[in-house]
Structures are given as structure tokens and as C-alpha cells.
Design an enzyme around this catalytic site. Sequence first.
Site, mmCIF file in Angstrom:
data_model
loop_
_atom_site.group_PDB
_atom_site.id
_atom_site.type_symbol
_atom_site.label_atom_id
_atom_site.label_comp_id
_atom_site.label_asym_id
_atom_site.label_seq_id
_atom_site.Cartn_x
_atom_site.Cartn_y
_atom_site.Cartn_z
ATOM 1 N N ASP A 90 -2.662 -15.125 2.160
ATOM 2 C CA ASP A 90 -2.276 -14.669 0.822
ATOM 3 C C ASP A 90 -2.741 -15.739 -0.163
ATOM 4 O O ASP A 90 -2.467 -16.918 0.042
ATOM 5 C CB ASP A 90 -0.756 -14.503 0.762
ATOM 6 C CG ASP A 90 -0.282 -13.789 -0.491
ATOM 7 O OD1 ASP A 90 -0.777 -14.132 -1.591
ATOM 8 O OD2 ASP A 90 0.587 -12.919 -0.378
ATOM 9 N N ILE A 91 -3.453 -15.345 -1.205
ATOM 10 C CA ILE A 91 -3.942 -16.344 -2.173
ATOM 11 C C ILE A 91 -2.895 -16.687 -3.229
ATOM 12 O O ILE A 91 -3.137 -17.541 -4.079
ATOM 13 C CB ILE A 91 -5.280 -15.934 -2.821
ATOM 14 C CG1 ILE A 91 -5.161 -14.609 -3.551
ATOM 15 C CG2 ILE A 91 -6.387 -15.908 -1.770
ATOM 16 C CD1 ILE A 91 -6.357 -14.298 -4.430
ATOM 17 N N GLU A 142 2.930 -4.078 -4.218
ATOM 18 C CA GLU A 142 1.886 -4.768 -4.968
ATOM 19 C C GLU A 142 0.479 -4.267 -4.675
ATOM 20 O O GLU A 142 -0.399 -4.362 -5.528
ATOM 21 C CB GLU A 142 1.976 -6.291 -4.750
ATOM 22 C CG GLU A 142 1.793 -6.751 -3.325
ATOM 23 C CD GLU A 142 3.018 -6.627 -2.423
ATOM 24 O OE1 GLU A 142 2.882 -6.982 -1.246
ATOM 25 O OE2 GLU A 142 4.089 -6.159 -2.855
ATOM 26 N N VAL A 143 0.229 -3.720 -3.490
ATOM 27 C CA VAL A 143 -1.088 -3.190 -3.120
ATOM 28 C C VAL A 143 -0.860 -1.864 -2.401
ATOM 29 O O VAL A 143 -0.072 -1.810 -1.459
ATOM 30 C CB VAL A 143 -1.849 -4.177 -2.191
ATOM 31 C CG1 VAL A 143 -3.175 -3.584 -1.728
ATOM 32 C CG2 VAL A 143 -2.092 -5.501 -2.901
ATOM 33 N N HIS A 186 0.912 -2.996 4.711
ATOM 34 C CA HIS A 186 0.744 -4.368 5.168
ATOM 35 C C HIS A 186 2.095 -5.041 5.332
ATOM 36 O O HIS A 186 3.099 -4.558 4.822
ATOM 37 C CB HIS A 186 -0.121 -5.179 4.193
ATOM 38 C CG HIS A 186 0.463 -5.355 2.837
ATOM 39 N ND1 HIS A 186 0.483 -4.350 1.889
ATOM 40 C CD2 HIS A 186 1.061 -6.427 2.259
ATOM 41 C CE1 HIS A 186 1.051 -4.798 0.787
ATOM 42 N NE2 HIS A 186 1.422 -6.055 0.985
ATOM 43 N N HIS A 237 3.899 -9.112 5.342
ATOM 44 C CA HIS A 237 3.773 -10.529 4.990
ATOM 45 C C HIS A 237 4.347 -11.348 6.133
ATOM 46 O O HIS A 237 5.464 -11.078 6.586
ATOM 47 C CB HIS A 237 4.592 -10.853 3.734
ATOM 48 C CG HIS A 237 4.119 -10.198 2.489
ATOM 49 N ND1 HIS A 237 3.385 -10.859 1.532
ATOM 50 C CD2 HIS A 237 4.286 -8.922 2.034
ATOM 51 C CE1 HIS A 237 3.109 -10.031 0.541
ATOM 52 N NE2 HIS A 237 3.653 -8.847 0.819
#
Length: 131
Positions: free
Chosen positions: A29-30, A88-89, A93, A95
Site C-alpha cells: 500500500d503506498i 476506496e477502490v 481486496h 489489507h
Amino acid sequence: MASIFSKIINREIPAYIVAEDNNFIAFLDINPLAEGHTLVAPKKEIDYIFDLPDQDIAQLFVFAKRVAQSIRKVVPCNRIGLSVIGLEVPHAHVHLVPLNTTNDINFAKPKLTFTKEHYAELAQRISVTFK
């Protein structure tokens, strides 16, 4: 329209990939909560994680377990936390967040920043331990 994760999967935009197989991908994660914070996604573009077929969601968690074990070998922590947010996307997915306290997985806290070199070196170190 392809999600940002699909663009990463298709190598249209760069990412710090730590693990990948035919069905799943994991990348740093950036905007991490902790060093080693990694996103794990199916390559199949499905918005909502609970819309994944049963077999895919089971395989996603098995893949995420292997990634978590690799992160833990590289990033000192007590555990790897797992969170499903999904807002968020628009691509399913999870985390994976290295934890020393429960606050380490608080998504309201300020995100960390690292240099490109640090991300690249960390991704490489995690990738090497992935089996």
C-alpha cells in the site's frame, strides 16, 4: 472502466509487488498504516469481496495467509491484522497490516510515507520469502 488494481495487474501502472500467482496479486500500500501494509486482490475484477465465488474467496484467504507469513518474516511485529474495507477502490481486496497494538490498524490515523527506494527494497525482501 478498469480499476486502479486492474491497471496494476495489467502492468499499466507501477506497483511494489510482493507476491503473485495466476489468480491473485499482493502489493505494498503506498499510503500505509504501518511498514509492510500490503493489499491482496484477485486478478478477476469484482467490486465487492462477498460477490466472489466461494472457491475464489477461500483461495484469496489462503494466498493472503502466505503473504502475511512472508511479511511477518521481514517486518518485526506481533501479528498481521487483516481488514476488509472495500470502499476506496471498486475491486475486491484485503489489507494485511503488521500489528503491535490494535491502534496499528486504525484507518483514521495518519498514513506513513517512505521513499521509493524503501518501498522497492521492502517489496523485494518480502517477495524473496514468499513460498
